[in-house]
Motif scaffolding. Structure first.
Motif, PDB file in Angstrom:
ATOM      1  N   LEU A 152       0.715  -1.094   0.049  1.00  0.00           N
ATOM      2  CA  LEU A 152      -0.227  -0.082  -0.037  1.00  0.00           C
ATOM      3  C   LEU A 152       0.830   1.271   0.087  1.00  0.00           C
ATOM      4  N   SER A 153       2.341   1.149   0.068  1.00  0.00           N
ATOM      5  CA  SER A 153       2.959   2.325   0.103  1.00  0.00           C
ATOM      6  C   SER A 153       2.775   3.089  -1.266  1.00  0.00           C
ATOM      7  N   GLY A 154       2.553   4.365  -0.962  1.00  0.00           N
ATOM      8  CA  GLY A 154       2.372   5.216  -2.229  1.00  0.00           C
ATOM      9  C   GLY A 154       0.726   5.226  -2.732  1.00  0.00           C
ATOM     10  N   VAL A 155       0.096   4.470  -2.354  1.00  0.00           N
ATOM     11  CA  VAL A 155      -1.301   4.390  -2.733  1.00  0.00           C
ATOM     12  C   VAL A 155      -2.021   5.441  -2.081  1.00  0.00           C
ATOM     13  N   GLU A 156      -2.770   6.047  -2.625  1.00  0.00           N
ATOM     14  CA  GLU A 156      -3.549   7.254  -2.077  1.00  0.00           C
ATOM     15  C   GLU A 156      -5.080   6.660  -1.641  1.00  0.00           C
ATOM     16  N   GLY A 157      -5.554   7.057  -0.331  1.00  0.00           N
ATOM     17  CA  GLY A 157      -6.963   6.680  -0.039  1.00  0.00           C
ATOM     18  C   GLY A 157      -7.825   8.023   0.348  1.00  0.00           C
ATOM     19  N   PRO A 158      -8.592   7.686   1.161  1.00  0.00           N
ATOM     20  CA  PRO A 158      -8.850   6.443   1.698  1.00  0.00           C
ATOM     21  C   PRO A 158      -9.913   5.817   0.945  1.00  0.00           C
ATOM     22  N   PHE A 159     -10.005   4.595   1.491  1.00  0.00           N
ATOM     23  CA  PHE A 159     -11.148   3.542   0.936  1.00  0.00           C
ATOM     24  C   PHE A 159     -12.037   2.980   1.755  1.00  0.00           C
ATOM     25  N   ASP A 160     -13.328   2.948   1.180  1.00  0.00           N
ATOM     26  CA  ASP A 160     -14.403   2.190   2.003  1.00  0.00           C
ATOM     27  C   ASP A 160     -14.186   0.770   2.358  1.00  0.00           C
ATOM     28  N   VAL A 161     -13.723  -0.118   1.286  1.00  0.00           N
ATOM     29  CA  VAL A 161     -13.264  -1.372   1.310  1.00  0.00           C
ATOM     30  C   VAL A 161     -12.042  -1.767   0.863  1.00  0.00           C
ATOM     31  N   LEU A 162     -11.233  -2.553   1.763  1.00  0.00           N
ATOM     32  CA  LEU A 162      -9.830  -2.889   1.180  1.00  0.00           C
ATOM     33  C   LEU A 162      -9.913  -4.528   1.116  1.00  0.00           C
ATOM     34  N   VAL A 164     -14.338  -0.902   5.784  1.00  0.00           N
ATOM     35  CA  VAL A 164     -13.783  -2.428   6.092  1.00  0.00           C
ATOM     36  C   VAL A 164     -12.886  -2.952   5.568  1.00  0.00           C
ATOM     37  N   ILE A 165     -12.380  -3.953   6.055  1.00  0.00           N
ATOM     38  CA  ILE A 165     -11.093  -4.741   5.320  1.00  0.00           C
ATOM     39  C   ILE A 165     -11.586  -6.280   5.180  1.00  0.00           C
ATOM     40  N   LEU A 166     -11.552  -6.704   3.984  1.00  0.00           N
ATOM     41  CA  LEU A 166     -11.913  -8.188   3.729  1.00  0.00           C
ATOM     42  C   LEU A 166     -10.674  -8.803   3.446  1.00  0.00           C
ATOM     43  N   LEU A 167     -10.410  -9.930   4.267  1.00  0.00           N
ATOM     44  CA  LEU A 167      -9.220 -10.502   4.099  1.00  0.00           C
ATOM     45  C   LEU A 167      -9.753 -12.189   3.549  1.00  0.00           C
ATOM     46  N   SER A 168      -9.091 -12.440   2.600  1.00  0.00           N
ATOM     47  CA  SER A 168      -8.963 -14.018   2.020  1.00  0.00           C
ATOM     48  C   SER A 168      -7.911 -14.542   1.628  1.00  0.00           C
ATOM     49  N   GLY A 169      -7.907 -15.760   1.365  1.00  0.00           N
ATOM     50  CA  GLY A 169      -6.529 -16.463   0.940  1.00  0.00           C
ATOM     51  C   GLY A 169      -6.017 -16.940   2.092  1.00  0.00           C
ATOM     52  N   LEU A 170      -6.592 -16.991   2.986  1.00  0.00           N
ATOM     53  CA  LEU A 170      -6.229 -17.402   4.432  1.00  0.00           C
ATOM     54  C   LEU A 170      -6.725 -18.883   4.757  1.00  0.00           C
ATOM     55  N   LEU A 171      -5.752 -19.579   5.593  1.00  0.00           N
ATOM     56  CA  LEU A 171      -6.081 -20.944   5.686  1.00  0.00           C
ATOM     57  C   LEU A 171      -6.558 -20.905   7.480  1.00  0.00           C
ATOM     58  N   GLU A 172      -7.399 -21.808   7.737  1.00  0.00           N
ATOM     59  CA  GLU A 172      -7.797 -21.932   9.096  1.00  0.00           C
ATOM     60  C   GLU A 172      -6.657 -21.869  10.044  1.00  0.00           C
ATOM     61  N   ASP A 173      -5.616 -22.425   9.732  1.00  0.00           N
ATOM     62  CA  ASP A 173      -4.447 -22.299  10.667  1.00  0.00           C
ATOM     63  C   ASP A 173      -3.803 -20.934  10.976  1.00  0.00           C
ATOM     64  N   ASP A 174      -4.253 -20.201   9.897  1.00  0.00           N
ATOM     65  CA  ASP A 174      -3.635 -18.822  10.045  1.00  0.00           C
ATOM     66  C   ASP A 174      -4.488 -17.885  10.886  1.00  0.00           C
ATOM     67  N   LEU A 183      -3.838  -3.834  16.182  1.00  0.00           N
ATOM     68  CA  LEU A 183      -4.141  -2.716  15.501  1.00  0.00           C
ATOM     69  C   LEU A 183      -5.637  -2.260  15.966  1.00  0.00           C
ATOM     70  N   LYS A 184      -6.204  -2.628  16.842  1.00  0.00           N
ATOM     71  CA  LYS A 184      -7.731  -2.310  17.498  1.00  0.00           C
ATOM     72  C   LYS A 184      -8.533  -2.624  16.074  1.00  0.00           C
ATOM     73  N   TYR A 185      -8.650  -3.637  15.761  1.00  0.00           N
ATOM     74  CA  TYR A 185      -9.580  -3.832  14.466  1.00  0.00           C
ATOM     75  C   TYR A 185     -10.522  -5.197  15.396  1.00  0.00           C
ATOM     76  N   SER A 186     -11.817  -5.186  14.931  1.00  0.00           N
ATOM     77  CA  SER A 186     -12.655  -6.225  15.521  1.00  0.00           C
ATOM     78  C   SER A 186     -12.793  -7.171  14.183  1.00  0.00           C
ATOM     79  N   ILE A 187     -12.980  -8.274  14.541  1.00  0.00           N
ATOM     80  CA  ILE A 187     -13.459  -9.367  13.471  1.00  0.00           C
ATOM     81  C   ILE A 187     -14.784  -9.529  13.366  1.00  0.00           C
ATOM     82  N   SER A 188     -15.628  -8.927  12.529  1.00  0.00           N
ATOM     83  CA  SER A 188     -16.990  -8.913  12.812  1.00  0.00           C
ATOM     84  C   SER A 188     -17.644 -10.187  11.985  1.00  0.00           C
ATOM     85  N   VAL A 189     -16.965 -10.694  10.997  1.00  0.00           N
ATOM     86  CA  VAL A 189     -17.331 -11.935  10.183  1.00  0.00           C
ATOM     87  C   VAL A 189     -16.353 -12.792  10.006  1.00  0.00           C
ATOM     88  N   ARG A 190     -16.553 -14.042  10.107  1.00  0.00           N
ATOM     89  CA  ARG A 190     -15.738 -15.157   9.770  1.00  0.00           C
ATOM     90  C   ARG A 190     -16.526 -16.141   9.122  1.00  0.00           C
TER      91      ARG A 190
END
Length: 105
Positions: free
Chosen positions: A24-34, A59-69, A80-87
């Motif tokens: 994200l270095s050099g990327v201009e935001g802000p964004f509603d969804v990442l 919101v931030i959506l993270l995928s490409g993750l394994l259960e072990d991650d 970082l003071k994020y809440s995980i609202s959906v899994r």
């Protein structure tokens, strides 16, 4: 990326922008969804920067993750003071929705 662009066109969404980036270095935001669909190590390295590029109420959506991650990502989210609202889980894969924790008043 091609799939996302096709979906944007099909659904006539003119306010969306899709970028394939490594950092994200050099990327201009802000964004509603990442959306980050990549491995745990890259996600962990970029989570702090994601928050800096997130619009209020975004919101931030993270995928490409394994259960072990999950535990590593959860620990970083808490730090970082994020809440995980959906899994969501499909087989060994997980997708997470993160939101900035609102300050206590």
């Amino acid at each position: 990326i091609a799939n996302a662009e096709e979906n944007i066109e099909t659904n006539k969404c003119s306010l969306l922008k899709v970028n394939k980036i490594d950092s994200l270095s050099g990327v201009e935001g802000p964004f509603d969804v990442l959306l980050a669909n990549i491995n745990k190590h890259v996600i962990l390295a970029e989570m702090g920067m994601m928050g800096q590029h997130l619009a209020a109420g975004g919101v931030i959506l993270l995928s490409g993750l394994l259960e072990d991650d999950f535990k590593d990502v959860e620990n970083e989210a808490i730090k970082l003071k994020y809440s995980i609202s959906v899994r969501m889980t499909k087989g060994a894969w997980i997708c997470l929705k993160l939101e900035k924790t609102k300050p206590q008043s």
